[in-house]
Design an enzyme around this catalytic site. Structure first.
Site, PDB file in Angstrom:
ATOM      1  N   GLY B  29       4.930  30.956  -2.137  1.00 21.73           N
ATOM      2  CA  GLY B  29       6.176  30.439  -2.693  1.00 21.73           C
ATOM      3  C   GLY B  29       7.412  31.184  -2.242  1.00 21.73           C
ATOM      4  N   CYS B 237      -1.353  -1.847  -5.780  1.00 28.78           N
ATOM      5  CA  CYS B 237      -1.012  -2.194  -4.405  1.00 28.78           C
ATOM      6  C   CYS B 237      -1.336  -3.667  -4.167  1.00 28.78           C
ATOM      7  CB  CYS B 237      -1.781  -1.312  -3.428  1.00 28.78           C
ATOM      8  SG  CYS B 237      -1.582  -1.836  -1.707  1.00 28.78           S
ATOM      9  N   CYS B 240      -4.230  -3.698  -1.189  1.00 26.14           N
ATOM     10  CA  CYS B 240      -5.595  -3.196  -1.375  1.00 26.14           C
ATOM     11  C   CYS B 240      -5.986  -3.092  -2.845  1.00 26.14           C
ATOM     12  CB  CYS B 240      -5.770  -1.842  -0.686  1.00 26.14           C
ATOM     13  SG  CYS B 240      -5.042  -0.465  -1.583  1.00 26.14           S
ATOM     14  N   CYS B 262       0.813   0.398  -0.786  1.00 28.33           N
ATOM     15  CA  CYS B 262       0.563   1.837  -0.679  1.00 28.33           C
ATOM     16  C   CYS B 262       1.518   2.459   0.335  1.00 28.33           C
ATOM     17  CB  CYS B 262      -0.856   2.101  -0.175  1.00 28.33           C
ATOM     18  SG  CYS B 262      -2.162   1.724  -1.340  1.00 28.33           S
ATOM     19  N   CYS B 268      -4.575   2.914   2.341  1.00 28.96           N
ATOM     20  CA  CYS B 268      -4.583   1.467   2.136  1.00 28.96           C
ATOM     21  C   CYS B 268      -5.556   0.808   3.127  1.00 28.96           C
ATOM     22  CB  CYS B 268      -3.177   0.920   2.330  1.00 28.96           C
ATOM     23  SG  CYS B 268      -2.915  -0.719   1.643  1.00 28.96           S
TER      24      CYS B 268
END
Lengths: 362, 289
Positions: B29, B237, B240, B262, B268
């Site tokens: 970080g 979606c 899909c 997606c 997808c």
């Protein structure tokens, strides 16, 4: 029925083919040669060399041709090329006191040893379009005089003798290299000057102008402005001595600025310094003014909160390649983040209207 | 492109970048300054990610590039072509096949494994930047762990809007120490930041690299009474039928009709290949024809 859009790769190739065609322009018109750009658009070449940080007029001219005359794009090409070059050595600091001056003027003294030499300047031209150039007329040769023998001394040296101008303490330390190390703040003056000399001409110009209009006014006189060629020397360890391996044209500007003195120092003049590749007068003067404005702390001046006094603001925003890249990246697809914002705004509106479930934004 | 070294950058530069990456992995970080090079693509277009990828790639790697989750967005194509040309490495669109994935704005839907590296392109690495413009100041705030300003901002969001008004680049705390900008991924992706793969973040213009080692504890900032909520469009979606993936909203007709698909094109595709069909999707073979 919906089929997701594809074909980005072919679109890119076609776009670049079209770009190449547009760059060439009308094929009935003769193509520009790199040599023509180098010789006849030399101030554009100078700017590209200065902000590209690479002294090579042929490459700069090529970059201008490739960039269709977009100088920032040309600077970008030069920078990207420069970063791949190996480093064979480090030159000695150039001696601008030994410059073969094409131009040398002082606004602070009517005359001084070495004289006032106007050189090839736009100054005092009347800005009237010269239609003869459209007719491709040849120019007459300019009158010539014998070059002045010996070196042209720096005007500032004369003020120095009287102690009227603050002495600059020579620093033997190797200056940092902002192309090889991350920028660390606060920056030394050497680093600041490095950033300014490759900084965007327009940005530096506007900052300098802002100091003239009162945002950290430092009342500058052009003590001296000189343009000319200087030798570049390098130590060759194998030979054990220094050789001169080339020369570069530089523009150097030293400004004389008022300084009222402080508790510990008598009133005296101070200076700002600009040094830029090529004949780049506007940039060198502007650089000197911004350099002087950034020196407020070491000179014990007041922080007026002016942009030109703010080292971080100036140094982090002076580079036009960084600026233009980041500015133009907002053209790239952002639909994922936009989608998340869209949902957030819809949600906030739903909640604000107190009617959950209703799709307000649609 | 034989004039250039493998993956464009010279070995000295790669070594310098690798040192920064190692330091970043050692201090999760923390933003490590590095001497970012001027790349042959514009700043803001992935120069940080490209440099990190160049420093990590080996000839045996399989490389995938996504932008907005998709392999076929123009800048993803451009970066993939750059490494095909300068490194001659294999490329793929399949998440599971890739050993190194460079991404902009998304984390793939499929879970990544320990032998994968995910490289993020980062525009502004500093999570405190829009609260405090000065880098000198924000570095001080990080070193003193002084994150009050960020909590005040989140609190003000709640008092003004009733919710935290940050939808992407949602700040996180790493291993209880550094507040970090996960790059402009939608907050939907934040829970995935604790993962098995190495995550490297490269900011070229801002000259910073930071990292999340595998299985690092990454917590999205929130309040006890206003817990963090990942969110996505409230749809499945349309191609899909996935209900668990992040969706793009597409305008499909002049009347402003919408459909949702997606954003992760490989996810997808693989679902459709497995015969999942959404409300407006065609069977997989048809869509390919």
């Amino acid at each position: 029925m919906y089929v997701a859009v594809k074909g980005g790769e072919r679109a890119i190739d076609n776009a670049h083919a079209w770009l190449a065609e547009e760059r060439r322009g009308d094929r009935a018109v003769a193509e520009l040669s790199v040599a023509q750009i180098r010789e006849q658009l030399s101030l554009a070449v100078n700017r590209v060399m200065a902000e590209g940080s690479l002294y090579d007029p042929d490459l700069a001219a090529l970059a201008i041709k490739q960039a269709r005359g977009d100088l920032i794009e040309a600077i970008f090409l030069i920078r990207a090329y420069r970063t791949t070059l190996p480093r064979f050595g480090v030159s000695h600091p150039v001696k601008t006191s030994a410059m073969r001056c094409d131009r040398r003027i002082s606004a602070t003294f009517k005359d001084a040893p070495g004289g006032q030499v106007l050189g090839p300047t736009f100054d005092y031209t009347h800005r009237l379009l010269d239609f003869k150039l459209a007719a491709e007329g040849e120019v007459a040769e300019a009158p010539e005089a014998a070059p002045q023998p010996g070196q042209t001394p720096h005007i500032m040296g004369y003020l120095n003798r009287e102690g009227l101008i603050k002495e600059e303490v020579p620093d033997e330390a190797t200056p940092p290299d902002l192309t090889r190390e991350p920028m660390e703040l606060p920056a030394t003056r050497a680093l600041r000057l490095q950033a300014l000399t490759r900084g965007d001409e327009g940005f530096i110009l506007s900052l300098a102008y802002s100091t003239q209009r009162g945002y950290a006014r430092n009342h500058a006189f052009v003590g001296e402005l000189r343009i000319g060629a200087v030798a570049v020397e390098i130590d060759i360890p194998e030979l054990g001595f220094t050789i001169e391996f080339g020369e570069v044209v530089l523009t150097e500007c030293e400004t004389v600025n008022q300084f009222k003195g402080s508790k510990t120092e008598l009133p005296q003049f101070t200076r700002g310094y600009g040094l830029v590749f090529g004949q780049t007068e506007r940039k060198a003067i502007a650089m000197a003014l911004v350099d002087r404005a950034l020196r407020w702390k070491e000179l014990g001046e007041e922080d007026q909160g002016a942009p030109a006094q703010d080292e971080e603001f100036v140094l982090m925003h002076a580079d036009n390649i960084q600026a233009t890249g980041f500015l133009e990246h907002i053209k790239l697809p952002h639909y994922v983040d936009f989608q998340s914002e869209l949902e957030l705004v819809r949600k906030l509106r739903r909640e604000a209207e107190g009617c959950a479930g209703q799709e307000v934004a649609e | 492109m034989s004039d250039y070294n493998f993956a464009y950058l010279d070995e000295q530069t790669k070594r310098m970048i690798r040192r920064a990456i190692l330091k970043a992995l050692a201090i999760p970080g923390y933003q490590v300054p590095f001497a970012s090079r001027e790349m042959p693509m514009p700043y803001g277009w992935g120069t940080g990610g490209v440099q990190v990828s160049a420093a990590c790639l080996t000839p045996g790697d399989t490389f995938k590039v996504i932008d907005q989750g998709a392999d076929d967005t123009t800048n993803a194509i451009s970066i993939r072509k750059f490494f095909e040309k300068t490194a001659g490495i294999a490329t793929t669109e399949e998440t599971a096949q890739a050993s190194l994935i460079q991404t902009r704005h998304r984390i793939p839907e499929a879970a990544l494994s320990e032998d994968q590296i995910l490289v993020y392109q980062v525009p502004i690495p500093e999570p405190l930047r829009f609260l405090e413009p000065s880098e000198v100041e924000t570095r001080k705030m990080h070193s003193l762990e002084e994150y009050g300003l960020m909590h005040v901002k989140l609190y003000e969001d709640i008092s003004q809007h009733g919710a935290i008004a940050t939808a992407y680049a949602y700040p996180v705390k790493v291993e209880g120490r550094y507040v970090m900008d996960p790059s402009p991924i939608p907050k939907f992706d934040n829970p995935k930041l604790s993962m098995a793969a190495i995550q490297l973040f490269g900011a070229g213009r801002e000259q910073r690299i930071y990292a999340l080692p595998p299985h690092t504890r990454v917590v999205s900032l929130d309040f006890e009474d206003h817990p963090f909520e990942p969110s996505k469009a409230d749809h499945d979606c349309d191609l899909c039928g996935a209900s668990d993936s992040y969706l793009d909203e597409v305008i499909v007709d002049d009347a402003g009709g919408r459909m949702f698909v997606c954003s992760d094109t490989d996810y997808c595709r693989s679902r459709r290949a497995a015969n999942h069909v959404g409300a407006q999707g065609a069977p997989y073979e048809d869509a390919r024809a």
